[in-house]
Design a protein around this motif. Structure first.
Motif, PDB file in Angstrom:
ATOM      1  N   GLU A   1      41.945  40.068  43.616  1.00 34.74           N
ATOM      2  CA  GLU A   1      43.473  40.248  42.749  1.00 34.74           C
ATOM      3  C   GLU A   1      44.500  40.605  43.632  1.00 34.74           C
ATOM      4  O   GLU A   1      45.564  40.088  43.251  1.00 34.74           O
TER       5      GLU A   1
ATOM      6  N   PRO B   1      28.799  47.300  40.931  1.00 33.82           N
ATOM      7  CA  PRO B   1      29.687  46.661  39.702  1.00 33.82           C
ATOM      8  C   PRO B   1      30.010  45.386  40.231  1.00 33.82           C
ATOM      9  O   PRO B   1      30.610  44.968  41.323  1.00 33.82           O
ATOM     10  N   VAL B   2      29.589  44.506  39.226  1.00 36.77           N
ATOM     11  CA  VAL B   2      29.802  43.068  39.416  1.00 36.77           C
ATOM     12  C   VAL B   2      30.375  42.372  38.117  1.00 36.77           C
ATOM     13  O   VAL B   2      30.388  40.951  38.347  1.00 36.77           O
ATOM     14  N   ALA B   3      30.757  42.959  37.241  1.00 36.72           N
ATOM     15  CA  ALA B   3      31.119  42.167  36.036  1.00 36.72           C
ATOM     16  C   ALA B   3      32.274  41.278  36.272  1.00 36.72           C
ATOM     17  O   ALA B   3      33.436  41.614  36.725  1.00 36.72           O
TER      18      ALA B   3
ATOM     19  N   ILE C   1      25.798  54.551  37.330  1.00 32.55           N
ATOM     20  CA  ILE C   1      26.716  53.516  37.633  1.00 32.55           C
ATOM     21  C   ILE C   1      26.870  52.642  36.477  1.00 32.55           C
ATOM     22  O   ILE C   1      25.930  52.226  35.905  1.00 32.55           O
ATOM     23  N   GLN C   2      27.989  52.170  36.267  1.00 32.17           N
ATOM     24  CA  GLN C   2      28.425  50.997  35.150  1.00 32.17           C
ATOM     25  C   GLN C   2      28.712  49.824  35.695  1.00 32.17           C
ATOM     26  O   GLN C   2      29.766  49.781  36.539  1.00 32.17           O
ATOM     27  N   SER C   3      28.160  48.718  35.440  1.00 31.73           N
ATOM     28  CA  SER C   3      28.450  47.579  36.286  1.00 31.73           C
ATOM     29  C   SER C   3      29.931  47.063  36.159  1.00 31.73           C
ATOM     30  O   SER C   3      30.278  46.266  36.961  1.00 31.73           O
ATOM     31  N   ASP C   4      30.551  47.516  35.009  1.00 31.85           N
ATOM     32  CA  ASP C   4      31.762  46.843  34.858  1.00 31.85           C
ATOM     33  C   ASP C   4      33.017  47.762  35.311  1.00 31.85           C
ATOM     34  O   ASP C   4      34.157  47.708  34.785  1.00 31.85           O
ATOM     35  N   SER C   5      32.681  48.654  36.228  1.00 31.65           N
ATOM     36  CA  SER C   5      33.897  49.670  36.555  1.00 31.65           C
ATOM     37  C   SER C   5      33.449  49.912  38.230  1.00 31.65           C
ATOM     38  O   SER C   5      32.453  50.246  38.387  1.00 31.65           O
ATOM     39  N   TYR C   6      34.487  50.334  38.986  1.00 29.32           N
ATOM     40  CA  TYR C   6      34.327  50.789  40.259  1.00 29.32           C
ATOM     41  C   TYR C   6      34.201  52.408  40.063  1.00 29.32           C
ATOM     42  O   TYR C   6      34.049  53.247  41.046  1.00 29.32           O
TER      43      TYR C   6
ATOM     44  N   GLY D   1      35.139  38.688  36.115  1.00 34.83           N
ATOM     45  CA  GLY D   1      36.574  38.694  35.337  1.00 34.83           C
ATOM     46  C   GLY D   1      37.064  40.044  35.232  1.00 34.83           C
ATOM     47  O   GLY D   1      38.082  40.190  34.731  1.00 34.83           O
ATOM     48  N   ILE D   2      36.193  41.020  35.501  1.00 31.87           N
ATOM     49  CA  ILE D   2      36.676  42.406  35.144  1.00 31.87           C
ATOM     50  C   ILE D   2      36.884  43.207  36.405  1.00 31.87           C
ATOM     51  O   ILE D   2      38.084  43.759  36.676  1.00 31.87           O
ATOM     52  N   VAL D   3      35.867  43.308  37.277  1.00 31.39           N
ATOM     53  CA  VAL D   3      35.951  44.137  38.426  1.00 31.39           C
ATOM     54  C   VAL D   3      36.281  42.935  39.539  1.00 31.39           C
ATOM     55  O   VAL D   3      35.222  42.146  39.713  1.00 31.39           O
ATOM     56  N   PRO D   4      37.306  43.183  40.412  1.00 27.64           N
ATOM     57  CA  PRO D   4      37.381  41.895  41.521  1.00 27.64           C
ATOM     58  C   PRO D   4      36.840  42.039  42.610  1.00 27.64           C
ATOM     59  O   PRO D   4      36.411  43.223  42.750  1.00 27.64           O
ATOM     60  N   ARG D   5      36.367  41.017  43.037  1.00 29.35           N
ATOM     61  CA  ARG D   5      35.512  41.047  44.464  1.00 29.35           C
ATOM     62  C   ARG D   5      36.105  41.367  45.399  1.00 29.35           C
ATOM     63  O   ARG D   5      37.326  41.100  45.643  1.00 29.35           O
ATOM     64  N   LEU D   6      35.746  42.211  46.295  1.00 31.98           N
ATOM     65  CA  LEU D   6      36.390  42.748  47.516  1.00 31.98           C
ATOM     66  C   LEU D   6      36.170  41.642  48.645  1.00 31.98           C
ATOM     67  O   LEU D   6      35.344  40.774  48.555  1.00 31.98           O
TER      68      LEU D   6
ATOM     69  N   VAL E   1      39.236  49.013  38.822  1.00 29.35           N
ATOM     70  CA  VAL E   1      39.349  47.514  39.407  1.00 29.35           C
ATOM     71  C   VAL E   1      39.559  47.761  40.944  1.00 29.35           C
ATOM     72  O   VAL E   1      39.659  46.982  41.608  1.00 29.35           O
TER      73      VAL E   1
ATOM     74  N   ASN F   1      41.029  42.931  47.920  1.00 32.05           N
ATOM     75  CA  ASN F   1      40.445  42.195  46.857  1.00 32.05           C
ATOM     76  C   ASN F   1      40.907  41.030  46.424  1.00 32.05           C
ATOM     77  O   ASN F   1      42.172  40.674  46.804  1.00 32.05           O
TER      78      ASN F   1
ATOM     79  N   LYS G   1      41.738  48.380  33.718  1.00 24.37           N
ATOM     80  CA  LYS G   1      41.953  47.476  32.503  1.00 24.37           C
ATOM     81  C   LYS G   1      41.172  48.399  31.684  1.00 24.37           C
ATOM     82  O   LYS G   1      40.339  49.075  31.815  1.00 24.37           O
TER      83      LYS G   1
END
Lengths: 181, 476
Positions: A65, A122-124, B268-273, A126-131, B37, A63, B18
């Motif tokens: 990161e 999951p798309v937030a 599903i929560q969009s801020d976590s895998y 700055g939080i969840v890094p893109r693959l 993440v 990803n 995080k």
């Protein structure tokens, strides 16, 4: 001479290589005399420092990161060891590469098809890094000094490489060190 | 003005994560969240591959508890083969799982959380790690290292290697216990037991210092979930599933793992895998439940070995029945190590482990199978659909750490609200407590997203609109 500045890094992998490192068991106590651990998932330093002598890098680059940190690691590290099969070849982490539209389809299966409530990716930002579209081994992104394959490399092989490196500053490329799986 | 604090990376946990702390418009903590993440996509890329590969392949989900996936996958295979495995094979699988509980719990207690517990949450972050513990208390640290080694050696003796052994297969296992292996384990048992008793004793003495942590590290009512044996006793491999509430009442019992979709939903929560499972009959988010050592101790009637039963009694007496603080996962973990060692002791001389039948042979007899086992950190479920040639058509996995996701988020909010008095200056020790709250669950994020690696951690301070105001990373 001060102690060797030593780091370990965990990219996209299962942590099995780190567990194998911990399988050094009581040699860890001796190692603590020879090296100073300046960055690792098992210590609390949050930023990769400058002037690192040796770094073990587990995992493939999966990803954004991973991509960012491996470049920083290369810049600040004298001897970078590609540690375990995921780092060396991509291995299991890279199996998704053969799936068409791999990012979309792996995420879709886990979060849309296999989720009940609020099914969404999951798309937030700055939080969840893109693959990354394609998972790649470490040497695809930065030059690597030593390859230590294995899934994971066994503790005696890790010890062998570290001891050689600490004693002579180099590692002899013996065939028994080249063992995958 | 509202803000958010970020801890990145979370360290001394088994994965990449995080933490964000969100403030309200008055600058007070509104909530804190835990984000995973990393993601690798096993559920998709296993499709099209043969059932026979799954034990070895899914073991690569996690290097910390590969044995959990190995066994759970083999059990799912048993269901698809529609076989009852030979008694010796079940005993051997149990033995390996006990070895894994020892090694994984020792890692969590000594290597990862030990620095917080024995050096202090507020101690110098430069030395707050296992090497610091080695410096400060070499004998105790050595005991921890050797206890983990003991667990790893049980896995090696049975499976030929410590990490990712290809040993359990659909229908049984490949190798028995060797005579040399039996002797080796037997020789090391007394030391392992002694080290565990020392650790339990140390924790009990230390506990008085941690009242505040125990009251704020996830002290709330919830359901508890896991396997129990046919007699209601502590279980890690077979048995049936049970939910118990905070009053100790059984909410659901004798649940068949194959019906897991009926009682577990995933949000599903969009801020976590990391997905968030919940108990379906109670809905989301009320159906929050916890799994792992604390849950297993709360749902069972007894441990089934003399010393661990004594410890369980004391544990329940001290904390008045059902134990609801996640800080006490640490304590529960130690009691489980003791129980695992006693159980290994009881079975080590069983001749069937060396001479019994090991494997039931069969082809594909069912097109769908569900397997369940207790990983060190909680209940693990594998679910495969295959075609008549045994090629995987569909796969779903619910992983121990995932079950705890809602509880971990509640824990983060509780710690943040309790310890962050002034969000403009958050002491390092408070950030470390947020991480410590996560460490109590011993999450394995590689597992939980079938993806993860290192656990870095950031605390971010976010305003009400989610704008990043400050980011705290502890620098060296």
């Amino acid at each position: 001479m001060g102690r060797v500045r030593f780091a370990t890094l965990w990219l996209g992998g299962c942590s099995g290589c780190h567990m194998s490192f911990l399988d050094l068991d009581e040699f860890l106590i001796d190692l603590a005399e020879l090296v100073e651990v300046v960055y690792s998932p098992i210590v609390d330093f949050k930023d990769y420092p400058e002037n690192v002598d040796v770094a073990l890098v587990e995992g493939a680059v999966c990803n954004e990161e991973n991509l960012e940190i491996i470049k920083k690691v290369r810049q600040n590290t004298k001897v970078l060891i590609s540690f375990g099969d995921c780092a060396v070849t991509g291995n299991v982490s890279a199996i998704r590469n053969v799936i068409p539209m791999s990012v979309q389809s792996v995420l879709q299966r886990s979060y849309l098809d296999n989720g009940d409530l609020n099914a969404a990716l999951p798309v937030a930002e700055g939080i969840v890094p893109r693959l990354l579209d394609k998972v790649v081994p470490v040497h695809d992104v930065v030059p690597v000094d030593i390859f230590l394959p294995g899934c994971p490399p066994s503790a005696p092989r890790i010890k062998d490489v570290l001891v050689q490196l600490l004693e002579t500053g180099a590692v002899e490329g013996r065939p028994d060190l080249i063992k995958f799986g | 003005m509202a803000q958010k604090i970020v801890i990145d990376p979370v360290t001394r946990i088994e994965g990449h994560a995080k933490i964000t702390v969100h403030l309200d418009e008055n600058g007070q903590v509104a909530e804190a969240r835990f984000h995973v993440v990393e993601f690798r996509g096993f559920e998709k890329f296993c499709e099209g591959r043969p059932l026979w590969e799954m034990a070895g392949l899914t073991a690569r989900i996690c290097g910390i508890c590969p044995v959990s996936h190995l066994l759970c996958s083999a059990k799912t295979g048993d269901a698809i083969l529609a076989v009852t495995i030979p008694p010796a094979a079940e005993k051997l699988r149990r033995m390996m799982n006990l070895g894994q509980i020892v090694q994984s719990h020792a890692l969590s207690f000594f290597h990862l959380s030990g620095p917080d517990l024995f050096l202090g949450f507020d101690s110098d972050p430069q030395k707050r790690h296992v090497f610091g513990l080695i410096d400060a208390d070499p004998d105790f640290a050595r005991r921890g290292i050797r206890l983990r080694q003991f667990g790893q050696e049980i896995i090696e003796v049975l499976g030929g290697r410590k990490i990712h052994p290809s040993w359990a297969v659909p229908g049984g296992v490949r190798e028995p216990l060797s005579e040399a292996g039996r002797q080796h384990i037997k020789d090391r048992l007394p030391e392992a037991k002694q080290s565990t008793l020392i650790a339990i004793d140390r924790f009990k003495k230390l506990y008085e210092k941690f009242h505040e942590e125990a009251m704020s590290f996830g002290e709330f009512p919830s359901l508890f979930f896991g396997l129990v044996g046919a007699d209601g006793g502590w279980e890690h491999y077979g048995g049936q599933l049970r939910f118990v509430n905070s009053d100790g009442e059984i909410v659901a019992d004798w649940l068949d793992p194959a019906d897991y979709r009926e009682f577990i939903g995933e949000v599903i929560q969009s801020d976590s895998y990391l997905k968030s499972p919940y108990y379906k009959p109670m809905g989301f988010p009320e159906g929050v439940y916890r799994v792992g050592p604390l849950a297993r101790l709360n749902i069972c009637s007894h441990m089934g070995t003399p010393m661990a039963d004594q410890e369980l009694k004391e544990f329940r007496y001290r904390f008045h029945g059902t134990v609801t603080s996640s800080f006490l996962y640490h304590y529960a973990r130690l009691i489980e190590i003791l129980c695992a060692i006693e159980k290994i002791e009881e079975m080590i001389d069983d001749p069937e482990l060396r001479h019994g039948l090991l494997r039931a042979q069969a082809g594909i007899n069912q097109l769908e199978g569900v397997g369940v086992s207790e990983a060190p950190r909680g209940t693990l479920i594998h679910h495969y659909e295959v075609d008549k040639d045994g090629i995987i058509r569909r796969m779903n996995m619910i992983i121990a750490t995932g079950h705890n996701n809602l509880a971990m988020n509640k824990t983060m909010t509780q710690i943040a609200k309790h310890y962050i008095k002034d969000p403009t200056s958050v002491p390092e020790g408070v950030l470390n407590r947020l991480e410590g709250g996560i460490r109590a669950y011993d999450p394995c994020l590689s597992c939980s997203t079938h993806a993860i690696g290192q656990m870095p951690m950031i605390v971010q301070l976010l305003d009400r609109d989610g704008t990043l105001l400050d980011e705290v990373r502890r620098d060296s």
